[in-house]
Write a protein that holds these residues in place. Structure first.
Motif, PDB file in Angstrom:
ATOM      1  N   ALA A 132       1.011  -0.806   0.216  1.00 21.37           N
ATOM      2  CA  ALA A 132      -0.097  -0.110  -0.621  1.00 21.37           C
ATOM      3  C   ALA A 132       1.759   1.561  -0.051  1.00 21.37           C
ATOM      4  CB  ALA A 132      -0.641   0.211   1.595  1.00 21.37           C
ATOM      5  N   MET A 133       1.704   1.261   0.315  1.00 25.41           N
ATOM      6  CA  MET A 133       2.969   2.463   0.021  1.00 25.41           C
ATOM      7  C   MET A 133       3.075   2.433  -0.523  1.00 25.41           C
ATOM      8  SD  MET A 133       5.023   1.727   4.698  1.00 25.41           S
ATOM      9  CE  MET A 133       5.290   2.968   4.544  1.00 25.41           C
ATOM     10  N   VAL A 134       3.783   1.136  -1.034  1.00 19.87           N
ATOM     11  CA  VAL A 134       5.457   1.686  -2.321  1.00 19.87           C
ATOM     12  C   VAL A 134       3.558   2.234  -3.789  1.00 19.87           C
ATOM     13  CG1 VAL A 134       5.650   0.439  -4.556  1.00 19.87           C
ATOM     14  CG2 VAL A 134       6.204   0.533  -1.160  1.00 19.87           C
ATOM     15  N   VAL A 135       2.231   1.433  -3.770  1.00 18.27           N
ATOM     16  CA  VAL A 135       1.440   1.687  -4.399  1.00 18.27           C
ATOM     17  C   VAL A 135       0.962   3.098  -4.424  1.00 18.27           C
ATOM     18  CG1 VAL A 135      -0.207   0.599  -6.117  1.00 18.27           C
ATOM     19  CG2 VAL A 135       1.664  -0.956  -5.267  1.00 18.27           C
ATOM     20  N   HIS A 136       0.342   3.266  -3.227  1.00 19.14           N
ATOM     21  CA  HIS A 136      -0.413   4.333  -3.320  1.00 19.14           C
ATOM     22  C   HIS A 136      -0.332   5.799  -1.786  1.00 19.14           C
ATOM     23  CE1 HIS A 136      -3.561   1.683  -4.867  1.00 19.14           C
ATOM     24  NE2 HIS A 136      -3.141   0.625  -3.998  1.00 19.14           N
ATOM     25  N   GLU A 137       1.344   4.939  -1.594  1.00 18.55           N
ATOM     26  CA  GLU A 137       1.557   6.558  -0.382  1.00 18.55           C
ATOM     27  C   GLU A 137       3.615   6.354  -1.162  1.00 18.55           C
ATOM     28  OE1 GLU A 137       0.261   8.170   1.823  1.00 18.55           O
ATOM     29  OE2 GLU A 137      -1.965   6.744   0.870  1.00 18.55           O
ATOM     30  N   TRP A 138       3.289   6.770  -1.849  1.00 17.37           N
ATOM     31  CA  TRP A 138       4.761   6.737  -2.715  1.00 17.37           C
ATOM     32  C   TRP A 138       5.396   8.392  -1.981  1.00 17.37           C
ATOM     33  CZ3 TRP A 138       8.860   4.748  -4.028  1.00 17.37           C
ATOM     34  CH2 TRP A 138       9.677   4.840  -4.238  1.00 17.37           C
ATOM     35  N   PRO A 139       4.788   9.173  -1.571  1.00 22.20           N
ATOM     36  CA  PRO A 139       5.489  10.358  -1.859  1.00 22.20           C
ATOM     37  C   PRO A 139       6.039  10.581  -0.189  1.00 22.20           C
ATOM     38  CG  PRO A 139       3.484  11.104  -2.973  1.00 22.20           C
ATOM     39  CD  PRO A 139       3.562   9.770  -2.778  1.00 22.20           C
ATOM     40  N   SER A 140       5.580   9.690   0.737  1.00 20.96           N
ATOM     41  CA  SER A 140       5.820   8.856   2.089  1.00 20.96           C
ATOM     42  C   SER A 140       6.536   8.803   2.062  1.00 20.96           C
ATOM     43  CB  SER A 140       4.351   8.365   3.113  1.00 20.96           C
ATOM     44  OG  SER A 140       3.297   9.811   3.492  1.00 20.96           O
ATOM     45  N   VAL A 141       7.033   7.026   1.149  1.00 23.68           N
ATOM     46  CA  VAL A 141       7.809   6.772   0.903  1.00 23.68           C
ATOM     47  C   VAL A 141       9.138   7.401   0.762  1.00 23.68           C
ATOM     48  CG1 VAL A 141       8.938   4.642  -0.684  1.00 23.68           C
ATOM     49  CG2 VAL A 141       6.837   4.466   0.191  1.00 23.68           C
ATOM     50  N   VAL A 142       9.187   8.211  -0.185  1.00 24.56           N
ATOM     51  CA  VAL A 142      10.269   9.228  -0.670  1.00 24.56           C
ATOM     52  C   VAL A 142      10.460   9.915   0.439  1.00 24.56           C
ATOM     53  CG1 VAL A 142      11.538  11.197  -1.964  1.00 24.56           C
ATOM     54  CG2 VAL A 142       9.767   8.935  -3.401  1.00 24.56           C
ATOM     55  N   ALA A 143      10.091  10.155   1.240  1.00 23.80           N
ATOM     56  CA  ALA A 143      10.297  11.782   2.154  1.00 23.80           C
ATOM     57  C   ALA A 143      11.052  10.655   2.957  1.00 23.80           C
ATOM     58  CB  ALA A 143       8.602  11.915   2.792  1.00 23.80           C
ATOM     59  N   ALA A 144      10.773   9.454   3.833  1.00 24.59           N
ATOM     60  CA  ALA A 144      11.234   8.421   4.404  1.00 24.59           C
ATOM     61  C   ALA A 144      12.709   8.266   3.743  1.00 24.59           C
ATOM     62  CB  ALA A 144      10.665   7.322   4.659  1.00 24.59           C
ATOM     63  N   ILE A 145      13.149   8.129   2.736  1.00 24.83           N
ATOM     64  CA  ILE A 145      14.217   7.281   2.376  1.00 24.83           C
ATOM     65  C   ILE A 145      14.941   8.804   2.004  1.00 24.83           C
ATOM     66  CG2 ILE A 145      15.046   6.810  -0.088  1.00 24.83           C
ATOM     67  CD1 ILE A 145      13.068   5.128   0.053  1.00 24.83           C
ATOM     68  N   GLU A 146      14.384   9.876   1.747  1.00 27.17           N
ATOM     69  CA  GLU A 146      15.355  11.521   2.037  1.00 27.17           C
ATOM     70  C   GLU A 146      15.743  11.349   2.539  1.00 27.17           C
ATOM     71  OE1 GLU A 146      12.725  13.861  -0.432  1.00 27.17           O
ATOM     72  OE2 GLU A 146      13.561  13.214  -2.622  1.00 27.17           O
ATOM     73  N   GLN A 147      14.722  11.497   4.376  1.00 28.80           N
ATOM     74  CA  GLN A 147      15.241  12.078   5.282  1.00 28.80           C
ATOM     75  C   GLN A 147      16.500  10.921   5.633  1.00 28.80           C
ATOM     76  OE1 GLN A 147      14.667  14.831   6.743  1.00 28.80           O
ATOM     77  NE2 GLN A 147      13.235  14.981   4.978  1.00 28.80           N
ATOM     78  N   ALA A 148      16.627   9.671   5.753  1.00 30.88           N
ATOM     79  CA  ALA A 148      17.372   8.952   6.080  1.00 30.88           C
ATOM     80  C   ALA A 148      18.693   8.726   5.484  1.00 30.88           C
ATOM     81  CB  ALA A 148      16.623   7.215   6.304  1.00 30.88           C
ATOM     82  N   LEU A 149      18.733   9.050   4.335  1.00 32.56           N
ATOM     83  CA  LEU A 149      19.789   9.086   3.496  1.00 32.56           C
ATOM     84  C   LEU A 149      20.550  11.123   4.586  1.00 32.56           C
ATOM     85  CD1 LEU A 149      19.229   8.444   0.196  1.00 32.56           C
ATOM     86  CD2 LEU A 149      20.481   7.402   1.574  1.00 32.56           C
ATOM     87  N   LEU A 150      20.256  11.638   4.517  1.00 35.45           N
ATOM     88  CA  LEU A 150      19.996  13.542   5.013  1.00 35.45           C
ATOM     89  C   LEU A 150      20.756  13.013   6.345  1.00 35.45           C
ATOM     90  CD1 LEU A 150      17.514  15.558   3.864  1.00 35.45           C
ATOM     91  CD2 LEU A 150      20.066  15.797   3.351  1.00 35.45           C
ATOM     92  N   ARG A 151      20.101  12.472   6.870  1.00 38.12           N
ATOM     93  CA  ARG A 151      21.061  11.771   8.660  1.00 38.12           C
ATOM     94  C   ARG A 151      22.105  10.763   8.277  1.00 38.12           C
ATOM     95  NH1 ARG A 151      15.015  10.191   9.496  1.00 38.12           N
ATOM     96  NH2 ARG A 151      15.947   7.483   9.075  1.00 38.12           N
ATOM     97  N   ALA A 152      22.201  10.211   7.106  1.00 34.00           N
ATOM     98  CA  ALA A 152      23.252   9.109   7.302  1.00 34.00           C
ATOM     99  C   ALA A 152      24.654  10.357   6.823  1.00 34.00           C
ATOM    100  CB  ALA A 152      23.422   8.161   6.173  1.00 34.00           C
ATOM    101  N   ALA A 153      24.318  11.462   5.915  1.00 35.48           N
ATOM    102  CA  ALA A 153      24.944  12.152   5.606  1.00 35.48           C
ATOM    103  C   ALA A 153      25.835  12.925   6.705  1.00 35.48           C
ATOM    104  CB  ALA A 153      24.698  13.094   4.032  1.00 35.48           C
ATOM    105  N   HIS A 154      24.679  12.739   8.273  1.00 42.15           N
ATOM    106  CA  HIS A 154      25.685  13.767   9.345  1.00 42.15           C
ATOM    107  C   HIS A 154      26.410  12.999   9.800  1.00 42.15           C
ATOM    108  CE1 HIS A 154      24.312  17.749   7.202  1.00 42.15           C
ATOM    109  NE2 HIS A 154      22.856  17.012   7.062  1.00 42.15           N
TER     110      HIS A 154
END
Length: 154
Positions: A132-154
């Motif tokens: 349901a997240m990948v198919v219907h809530e894609w913006p939430s998936v992208v936001a979670a991944i982007e924030q995790a990548l930002l945390r990892a960069a610091h």
């Protein structure tokens, strides 16, 4: 620093050719999954979607969508003490795509949580997404991944 986990495949997942997909019953992708791909991208990737080493159409969809955003993934990566994970982004971010058939039930859910704890103990962050997240809530998936990548960069 812990060495980078190794992908099962020696192939670079961003350049591995994808197999032809002509029938949604034989290629593992439902029309619902295909409908999530922009028409231009589907035309461009149609002969190569779903990816041949994906275990599900959902994995192929996540992989393609992230590819279109410029996010590189290592696929089906073996991590010592954790096992094989669906994807690793960067050095420390695990992405798991949980289809109902492979992750339903209390025992399987417990196994997933144990794997996530083992990964965390080894310095990884795990994000899990269901259909349901990948198919219907894609913006939430992208936001979670982007924030995790930002945390990892610091």
């Amino acid at each position: 620093m812990t060495p980078r986990p190794q992908s099962r495949s020696s192939r670079n997942p961003s350049t591995t050719p994808l197999r032809a997909a002509t029938d949604t019953e034989t290629d593992g992708c439902s029309e619902d999954v295909r409908s999530c791909i922009p028409a231009r991208a589907l035309r461009r990737h149609q002969p190569r979607f779903p990816h041949p080493d994906a275990e599900s159409g959902l994995e192929s969809l996540l992989r393609l969508r992230l590819h279109l955003l410029g996010i590189r993934l290592d696929c089906h990566v073996d991590i010592a003490g954790v096992g094989r994970v669906d994807f690793v982004v960067g050095r420390r971010l695990i992405l798991e795509v949980d289809g109902r058939e492979n992750h339903a039930g209390v025992d399987r859910r417990h196994r997933d949580l144990m794997r996530d704890a083992a990964a965390s103990a080894r310095g990884f962050e795990t994000l899990r997404f269901d259909y349901a997240m990948v198919v219907h809530e894609w913006p939430s998936v992208v936001a979670a991944i982007e924030q995790a990548l930002l945390r990892a960069a610091h």
